[in-house]
Design a protein around this motif. Structure first.
Motif, short mmCIF file in Angstrom:
data_model
loop_
_atom_site.label_atom_id
_atom_site.label_comp_id
_atom_site.label_asym_id
_atom_site.label_seq_id
_atom_site.Cartn_x
_atom_site.Cartn_y
_atom_site.Cartn_z
N SER A 122 0.81 -1.21 0.00
CA SER A 122 0.00 0.00 0.00
C SER A 122 0.84 1.27 0.00
O SER A 122 1.55 1.57 0.95
CB SER A 122 -0.92 -0.01 1.23
N ARG A 123 0.76 2.03 -1.09
CA ARG A 123 1.45 3.32 -1.15
C ARG A 123 0.87 4.27 -0.11
O ARG A 123 1.57 5.12 0.43
CB ARG A 123 1.32 3.95 -2.54
N ALA A 124 -0.44 4.12 0.15
CA ALA A 124 -1.08 5.02 1.13
C ALA A 124 -0.47 4.80 2.52
O ALA A 124 -0.26 5.74 3.27
CB ALA A 124 -2.58 4.80 1.16
N LEU A 125 -0.20 3.54 2.87
CA LEU A 125 0.42 3.29 4.18
C LEU A 125 1.85 3.82 4.21
O LEU A 125 2.34 4.24 5.24
CB LEU A 125 0.41 1.80 4.51
N GLN A 126 2.51 3.82 3.07
CA GLN A 126 3.90 4.27 3.03
C GLN A 126 4.01 5.80 3.03
O GLN A 126 4.82 6.36 3.74
CB GLN A 126 4.59 3.71 1.80
N LEU A 127 3.18 6.42 2.21
CA LEU A 127 3.39 7.85 1.98
C LEU A 127 2.14 8.69 2.12
O LEU A 127 2.16 9.90 1.92
CB LEU A 127 3.95 8.04 0.56
N GLY A 128 1.03 8.03 2.46
CA GLY A 128 -0.24 8.75 2.51
C GLY A 128 -0.31 9.74 3.65
O GLY A 128 0.42 9.66 4.63
N GLU A 129 -1.26 10.65 3.50
CA GLU A 129 -1.57 11.60 4.57
C GLU A 129 -2.17 10.80 5.73
O GLU A 129 -2.84 9.79 5.51
CB GLU A 129 -2.59 12.60 4.02
N PHE A 130 -1.93 11.25 6.94
CA PHE A 130 -2.50 10.62 8.13
C PHE A 130 -3.71 11.45 8.54
O PHE A 130 -3.58 12.64 8.83
CB PHE A 130 -1.44 10.62 9.23
N VAL A 131 -4.88 10.82 8.52
CA VAL A 131 -6.10 11.55 8.84
C VAL A 131 -6.77 10.93 10.07
O VAL A 131 -7.34 9.84 9.98
CB VAL A 131 -7.09 11.52 7.65
N PRO A 132 -6.68 11.57 11.22
CA PRO A 132 -7.33 11.02 12.41
C PRO A 132 -8.84 11.08 12.26
O PRO A 132 -9.37 12.08 11.78
CB PRO A 132 -6.85 11.93 13.54
N VAL A 133 -9.52 10.00 12.64
CA VAL A 133 -10.98 9.97 12.56
C VAL A 133 -11.58 10.02 13.97
O VAL A 133 -12.40 10.86 14.28
CB VAL A 133 -11.48 8.72 11.80
N ARG A 134 -11.12 9.10 14.81
CA ARG A 134 -11.61 9.14 16.18
C ARG A 134 -10.52 8.65 17.13
O ARG A 134 -10.00 7.55 16.94
CB ARG A 134 -12.84 8.25 16.30
N PHE A 135 -10.22 9.41 18.12
CA PHE A 135 -9.24 9.01 19.14
C PHE A 135 -9.88 9.29 20.49
O PHE A 135 -9.97 10.43 20.91
CB PHE A 135 -7.93 9.80 18.99
N GLN A 136 -10.32 8.23 21.13
CA GLN A 136 -11.07 8.41 22.36
C GLN A 136 -10.86 7.22 23.26
O GLN A 136 -10.92 6.09 22.79
CB GLN A 136 -12.55 8.51 22.00
N ARG B 71 -9.53 4.24 24.71
CA ARG B 71 -8.48 3.37 24.17
C ARG B 71 -8.81 2.90 22.75
O ARG B 71 -8.41 1.82 22.34
CB ARG B 71 -8.27 2.17 25.10
N THR B 72 -9.55 3.74 22.06
CA THR B 72 -9.91 3.44 20.68
C THR B 72 -9.29 4.46 19.77
O THR B 72 -9.33 5.65 20.06
CB THR B 72 -11.44 3.53 20.50
N MET B 73 -8.69 3.98 18.69
CA MET B 73 -8.28 4.96 17.68
C MET B 73 -8.66 4.49 16.30
O MET B 73 -8.56 3.31 15.96
CB MET B 73 -6.80 5.28 17.77
N ILE B 74 -9.13 5.44 15.53
CA ILE B 74 -9.49 5.19 14.14
C ILE B 74 -8.83 6.28 13.30
O ILE B 74 -8.95 7.46 13.62
CB ILE B 74 -11.02 5.24 13.93
N TYR B 75 -8.10 5.84 12.31
CA TYR B 75 -7.49 6.83 11.41
C TYR B 75 -7.43 6.30 10.00
O TYR B 75 -7.60 5.09 9.77
CB TYR B 75 -6.09 7.23 11.89
N GLU B 76 -7.22 7.20 9.07
CA GLU B 76 -7.08 6.78 7.68
C GLU B 76 -5.74 7.24 7.15
O GLU B 76 -5.17 8.22 7.63
CB GLU B 76 -8.22 7.39 6.84
N ARG B 77 -5.27 6.50 6.18
CA ARG B 77 -4.08 6.92 5.43
C ARG B 77 -4.53 7.09 4.00
O ARG B 77 -5.10 6.16 3.41
CB ARG B 77 -2.98 5.85 5.52
N VAL B 78 -4.30 8.27 3.45
CA VAL B 78 -4.88 8.61 2.17
C VAL B 78 -3.82 9.07 1.19
O VAL B 78 -3.01 9.95 1.51
CB VAL B 78 -5.91 9.75 2.34
N LEU B 79 -3.82 8.46 0.02
CA LEU B 79 -2.91 8.90 -1.05
C LEU B 79 -3.67 8.80 -2.36
O LEU B 79 -4.00 7.71 -2.81
CB LEU B 79 -1.66 8.01 -1.08
#
Ligand code: ARE
Length: 525
Positions: free
Chosen positions: A476-490, A492-500
């Motif tokens: 995944s190029r997105a995991l390597q170089l994608g933008e890090f977009v936090p979705v929910r951090f609350q 002990r849960t975290m949800i984020y996206e990597r976008v390229l």
């Protein structure tokens, strides 16, 4: 009032590009700014800026734009008190880090050669030396391939007297106990065949006491042509008694410890007499370091991990960097603030600040996801474009094994999932992939147990999951170089996206402090 207006300058920290997009940052006094908007030329409009991270007095805002060319922009700032002002205009070409392109698609595997595998028969084996060698690594390249790693970091392999080899006696030869030059050449050939890159450990903060240059200083003192190589602080360099013990009939380890309690007159690494510090102000020393680095690059290395880099002036590394081809990956061992070192002295450093955050979140459970996110985003603001080239790890030869620290297999795998889906170059310390455990008494060498090759003793769930995560990362190029977009951090849960571009990867990790209660999902919506 003036203090409420934020700061921006079109410099590397506040304006840079990565993977075809541009990051624009602002720094403001905490709470001073109610809303920050990036204003682009008419046709392109306005972009709301996200509150990224806070630290003491300051907080950072960020906007990420497609494209990486020259940018014309200004800011519209609304203060807490309801005042509105334009800042700018600015017109600038975003800073573009010069980073070897090959590193992004890599997952590193770190080996301490003495502790990995024996390839040559007959090497002596004891409490210190376990007898691993380079032939052993060649023998196990299939394991690296099966795991899916495609870069290798070897702790020092040059002539020295200890099993860890951080006391180098000859920088131009491969330790005979590891198989010497012939086996190294074969290793390089085999690695190239498999497209596995290689970085070596450069110990240039100090040499061994037994390096011929230092021996010359001990013998000839002021008359030695190498006296300016080291930092001698008085005379004699070592007292009579030191030499008497050194040349006595006692076993080496006894002599090593006896000398510890004596005095000597030179600077050294952490007052370890075996490791006299080089004098980095000397042009000869700089030339020497440059020669060694080049020598091994010409013989198959693709980069250097630089030992105790934070103990050497940054200008020296900048000088080295300028003299190296662009494709050479340079990682500094820097344990504290990486800002003086990246992006211009090194492409990345060993990411200790990230390691610390991971420990606090996954191991201690002392910070919640919100604080973890703030820590990540703050580090990101400090590192700027260098964050994609950082050497990220859960453990290494200087730490305890992460699995031992966390004491929980599920939570270990969650932390690994985070590492493999976050910005920066992920690495695995040999043995982690099979659930290798260390000694539990802590200390510097707690994690240096020998690799176990009996598959019956492997933790197969850890092995299979590690393989799966590495595969995911590499594809995944997105995991390597994608933008890090936090979705929910609350909690002990975290949800984020990597976008390229069109690629979007979503990561969800949740755990509780109950045993074996951690799950992660990586999906491509
Ligand atoms: C050996 C023993 C130790 C013993 C020491 C002194 O293992 O238990 O305390 O001797 O007698 C190498 C070997 C080590 C060896 C050491 C000295 O791998 O096993 O220790 O040489 O002979 C600091 C430095 C950092 C350094 C770490 C180890 O800032 O640069 O200490 N890391 C590199 C390598 C090491 C290597 C050396 C340097 C020396 O990665 O493997 O050690 O070439 C806090 C401090 C840090 C400190 C850290 C120690 O976080 O803030 O500054 O790091 O603790 O973990």
């Amino acid at each position: 009032d003036g203090g409420d207006w934020p700061f921006h300058a079109p410099s590397a920290t506040y304006l840079y590009t990565v993977a075809g997009r541009t990051h624009v940052l602002l720094r403001a006094k905490v709470g001073a700014v109610a809303k920050a908007t990036l204003v682009l030329p008419e046709s392109e409009g306005m972009v709301g800026m996200r509150r990224k991270a806070r630290e003491g007095l300051f907080e950072y805002f960020e906007a990420v734009l497609p494209g990486d060319g020259e940018l014309e922009y200004s800011f519209e700032i609304r203060t807490r008190k309801g005042l509105t002002r334009r800042m700018g205009p600015f017109r600038a070409v975003p800073y573009r880090p010069e980073t070897p392109r090959w590193i992004y698609e890599r997952v590193f595997y770190q080996i301490m050669p003495d502790r990995f595998e024996r390839g040559l028969p007959g090497t002596p084996r004891g409490r210190a030396f376990h007898g691993g060698d380079l032939a052993g690594i060649i023998k196990r390249l299939g394991h690296l391939e099966e795991l899916g790693v495609n870069a290798l970091y070897l702790t020092p392999i040059f002539e020295s007297m200890t099993y860890h080899r951080y006391d180098v006696t000859d920088y131009f030869s491969i330790d005979r106990k590891l198989g010497g030059w012939g086996v190294f050449r074969e290793l390089v050939r085999e690695l190239k065949k498999r497209d596995i890159r290689l970085i070596l450990d450069g110990v240039f903060h100090h040499t061994s006491f037994f390096h011929p240059y230092f021996q010359d200083v001990v013998r000839n003192r002021e008359r030695s042509e190498y006296r300016r190589f080291y930092r001698v602080t008085g005379s004699p360099v070592v007292p009579e008694q030191f030499l008497r013990v050194l040349h006595s009939e006692e076993p080496w380890i006894e002599r090593y410890h006896l000398i510890k309690s004596l005095d000597w007159n030179y600077e050294s690494f952490y007052s370890v007499w075996l490791m006299p510090r080089l004098n980095h102000d000397s042009p000869e020393v700089r030339r020497f370091i440059g020669e060694v680095m080049e020598y091994w690059l010409e013989r198959g290395a693709d980069g250097w991990r630089l030992d105790v880099a934070h103990g050497v002036p940054p200008e020296l590394w900048r000088e080295m960097r300028k003299a190296m081809p662009e494709e050479v990956y340079l990682v500094g061992e820097v344990m504290d603030d990486p800002r003086p070192w990246v992006p211009d002295a090194f492409h990345g450093t060993m990411n200790y600040p990230l390691y610390e955050l991971i420990l606090r979140f996954f191991v201690e459970g002392e910070i919640d996801a919100g604080e973890f996110l703030n820590g990540l985003e703050l580090l990101s603001a400090h590192l700027g474009p260098a964050e994609y080239a950082m050497y990220n790890f859960l453990d290494n030869h200087d730490t305890e094994r992460f699995l031992d620290l966390v004491g929980d297999r599920r939570r270990y795998l969650c932390a690994l999932a985070f590492l493999m889906t976050y910005k920066g170059i992920p690495s695995i310390f040999y043995g982690d992939e099979i659930g290798l455990r260390g000694r539990l008494d802590g200390g510097l060498s707690a994690g240096r147990a020998s690799m176990v090759w009996d598959r019956g003793k492997w933790d197969t769930e850890i092995f299979e999951t590690t393989k799966r995560l590495i595969r995911l990362r590499r594809r995944s190029r997105a995991l390597q170089l994608g933008e890090f977009v936090p979705v929910r951090f609350q909690g002990r849960t975290m949800i984020y996206e990597r976008v390229l571009g069109d690629e979007r990867v979503r990561v969800e990790i949740r755990y509780s402090m109950e045993p074996e209660d951690c799950v992660f999902h990586v999906t491509t919506p």
